[in-house]
Design an enzyme around this catalytic site. Structure first.
Site, PDB file in Angstrom:
ATOM      1  N   ASP A 117      96.067 -42.144 -55.192  1.00 34.09           N
ATOM      2  CA  ASP A 117      95.214 -40.945 -55.758  1.00 34.09           C
ATOM      3  C   ASP A 117      94.043 -40.299 -54.851  1.00 34.09           C
ATOM      4  O   ASP A 117      94.623 -39.652 -53.886  1.00 34.09           O
ATOM      5  CB  ASP A 117      94.857 -41.301 -57.110  1.00 34.09           C
ATOM      6  CG  ASP A 117      94.201 -39.899 -58.008  1.00 34.09           C
ATOM      7  OD1 ASP A 117      94.552 -38.882 -57.508  1.00 34.09           O
ATOM      8  OD2 ASP A 117      93.512 -40.201 -58.956  1.00 34.09           O
ATOM      9  N   PHE A 122      98.042 -37.247 -64.400  1.00 37.17           N
ATOM     10  CA  PHE A 122      97.675 -38.369 -64.920  1.00 37.17           C
ATOM     11  C   PHE A 122      99.251 -39.067 -65.561  1.00 37.17           C
ATOM     12  O   PHE A 122      99.889 -38.566 -66.411  1.00 37.17           O
ATOM     13  CB  PHE A 122      96.712 -38.380 -66.004  1.00 37.17           C
ATOM     14  CG  PHE A 122      96.507 -39.856 -66.258  1.00 37.17           C
ATOM     15  CD1 PHE A 122      95.748 -40.598 -65.390  1.00 37.17           C
ATOM     16  CD2 PHE A 122      96.842 -40.402 -67.530  1.00 37.17           C
ATOM     17  CE1 PHE A 122      95.240 -41.892 -65.939  1.00 37.17           C
ATOM     18  CE2 PHE A 122      96.526 -41.808 -67.640  1.00 37.17           C
ATOM     19  CZ  PHE A 122      95.728 -42.540 -67.158  1.00 37.17           C
ATOM     20  N   VAL A 123      99.585 -39.978 -64.977  1.00 49.61           N
ATOM     21  CA  VAL A 123     101.024 -40.781 -65.421  1.00 49.61           C
ATOM     22  C   VAL A 123     100.786 -42.222 -65.609  1.00 49.61           C
ATOM     23  O   VAL A 123      99.763 -42.883 -65.556  1.00 49.61           O
ATOM     24  CB  VAL A 123     101.950 -40.891 -64.373  1.00 49.61           C
ATOM     25  CG1 VAL A 123     102.525 -39.361 -63.841  1.00 49.61           C
ATOM     26  CG2 VAL A 123     101.443 -41.542 -62.994  1.00 49.61           C
ATOM     27  N   ASP A 179      98.481 -47.850 -66.407  1.00 47.96           N
ATOM     28  CA  ASP A 179      97.813 -47.833 -67.953  1.00 47.96           C
ATOM     29  C   ASP A 179      97.168 -46.523 -68.190  1.00 47.96           C
ATOM     30  O   ASP A 179      96.417 -45.675 -67.407  1.00 47.96           O
ATOM     31  CB  ASP A 179      96.988 -49.082 -68.092  1.00 47.96           C
ATOM     32  CG  ASP A 179      95.471 -48.621 -67.428  1.00 47.96           C
ATOM     33  OD1 ASP A 179      95.284 -48.367 -66.139  1.00 47.96           O
ATOM     34  OD2 ASP A 179      94.471 -48.779 -68.183  1.00 47.96           O
TER      35      ASP A 179
HETATM   36  P1  5GP Z   1      92.505 -44.003 -55.956  1.00 48.39           P
HETATM   37  O1  5GP Z   1      91.293 -44.816 -55.658  1.00 48.39           O
HETATM   38  O2  5GP Z   1      93.130 -43.597 -54.909  1.00 48.39           O
HETATM   39  O3  5GP Z   1      91.700 -42.692 -56.370  1.00 48.39           O
HETATM   40  O4  5GP Z   1      92.962 -44.451 -57.337  1.00 48.39           O
HETATM   41  C1  5GP Z   1      93.611 -45.526 -57.365  1.00 48.39           C
HETATM   42  C2  5GP Z   1      93.723 -46.278 -58.543  1.00 48.39           C
HETATM   43  O5  5GP Z   1      93.327 -45.164 -59.764  1.00 48.39           O
HETATM   44  C3  5GP Z   1      95.005 -46.708 -58.973  1.00 48.39           C
HETATM   45  O6  5GP Z   1      95.284 -47.886 -58.528  1.00 48.39           O
HETATM   46  C4  5GP Z   1      95.224 -46.385 -60.591  1.00 48.39           C
HETATM   47  O7  5GP Z   1      94.731 -47.511 -60.975  1.00 48.39           O
HETATM   48  C5  5GP Z   1      94.193 -45.379 -60.845  1.00 48.39           C
HETATM   49  N1  5GP Z   1      95.156 -43.949 -60.999  1.00 48.39           N
HETATM   50  C6  5GP Z   1      95.124 -42.888 -60.147  1.00 48.39           C
HETATM   51  N2  5GP Z   1      95.964 -42.137 -60.454  1.00 48.39           N
HETATM   52  C7  5GP Z   1      96.406 -42.502 -61.847  1.00 48.39           C
HETATM   53  C8  5GP Z   1      97.284 -42.055 -62.851  1.00 48.39           C
HETATM   54  O8  5GP Z   1      98.031 -40.887 -62.842  1.00 48.39           O
HETATM   55  N3  5GP Z   1      97.440 -42.726 -63.943  1.00 48.39           N
HETATM   56  C9  5GP Z   1      96.914 -43.945 -64.002  1.00 48.39           C
HETATM   57  N4  5GP Z   1      97.323 -44.684 -65.159  1.00 48.39           N
HETATM   58  N5  5GP Z   1      96.237 -44.391 -63.196  1.00 48.39           N
HETATM   59  C10 5GP Z   1      95.958 -43.919 -61.897  1.00 48.39           C
END
Ligand code: 5GP
Ligand code: MG
Length: 182
Positions: free
Chosen positions: A102, A152-153, A159
Site C-alpha cells: 500500500d 480498502f479490500v 482483515d
Molecule cells: P503499507 O505499509 O504498505 O501501507 O501497508 C501494508 C499493510 O497495511 C498491509 O500489510 C495490510 O496489513 C495493510 N493494508 C493496506 N491496504 C489494505 C487494504 O486495502 N485492506 C486491508 N485489510 N489491509 C490493508
C-alpha cells in the site's frame, strides 16, 4: 460474513491460478539455492500457505509480526514491530511475503532491518496485491499477484477489525459493515 461484501474483486480460482505463475517464477529464480521465506503476520498467512505449496524448492519459513493499520481503513504511518529480535537471517536469501503493498512503509521498514541489522544476503519482496498509487516509501515488489485500485479490500488474509481473513476471495466491504464494526 459474505453478506458484508459489496462485491468480489478477485475470486478464489483467479487467485490460485495466479499463484501457480508466481510459484513458477520463484522456483526458477532460486534454483540451486534455499530461500528463507519470511511471512508478515497475520495478513500473509493465507498467501504463504497456498503459494509455498506450489514452490518446488527446499526452503525455510520464518514469520514476523508487525502492524501499521491499528484497526482502521487507513495506514497509520507507524510500523510497530511486535517482537524484540529478528529471525536469524545472516547470509540468507530472503523472500518477504505480505498480503498487500500500500504505502510501502511496512515492506521498506522490514527489508531495511533485514539487510542492515540481520545481515541477509538478499531480500526480495512478494505480495499478492499492489495498490496502484503514489507511495510514501519507494518500494518495488519483485513478485506481484495483482495490481488493484486504491481502495480498502478484505479477504484472503486481509482483515477489517481482525475479521474476514478467512474469506477465500478478495472483496470490498459494504459501507454499513465498515461503520458497524468501526
Ligand atoms: P503499507 O505499509 O504498505 O501501507 O501497508 C501494508 C499493510 O497495511 C498491509 O500489510 C495490510 O496489513 C495493510 N493494508 C493496506 N491496504 C489494505 C487494504 O486495502 N485492506 C486491508 N485489510 N489491509 C490493508
Ligand atoms: Mg498486514
Amino acid at each position: 460474513m459474505h453478506n458484508d461484501i459489496d462485491h468480489v474483486l478477485l475470486d478464489e480460482g483467479t487467485i490460485l491460478r495466479r499463484l501457480d505463475g508466481m510459484a513458477r517464477d520463484i522456483t526458477r529464480d532460486y534454483e540451486g539455492r534455499m530461500p528463507t521465506i519470511v511471512c508478515i503476520l497475520h495478513g500473509g498467512i493465507i498467501l504463504m500457505a497456498d503459494l509455498l505449496r506450489r514452490v518446488e524448492l527446499p526452503l525455510l519459513i520464518e514469520t514476523i509480526s508487525v502492524s501499521s493499520y491499528h484497526g482502521g481503513v487507513e495506514s497509520s504511518g507507524v510500523i510497530t514491530f511486535h517482537q524484540k529480535g529478528l529471525p536469524d537471517l545472516k547470509g540468507k536469501h530472503v523472500i518477504l511475503l505480505d498480503d498487500i503493498l500500500d504505502t510501502g512503509r511496512t515492506l521498506a521498514a522490514i527489508s531495511r532491518r533485514f539487510t542492515e541489522e540481520a545481515g541477509a544476503a538478499s531480500v526480495k519482496l512478494c505480495v499478492l496485491l499492489r495498490k496502484v498509487k503514489d507511495r510514501a516509501c519507494a518500494v518495488e515488489a519483485d513478485y506481484v499477484g495483482f495490481d488493484i485500485g486504491d481502495e480498502f479490500v478484505v479477504g484472503y488474509g486481509l482483515d477489517y477489525q481482525g475479521q474476514y481473513r478467512n474469506l477465500p476471495y478478495i472483496g470490498v466491504l459494504k459501507p454499513e459493515a465498515i461503520s458497524r464494526l468501526a
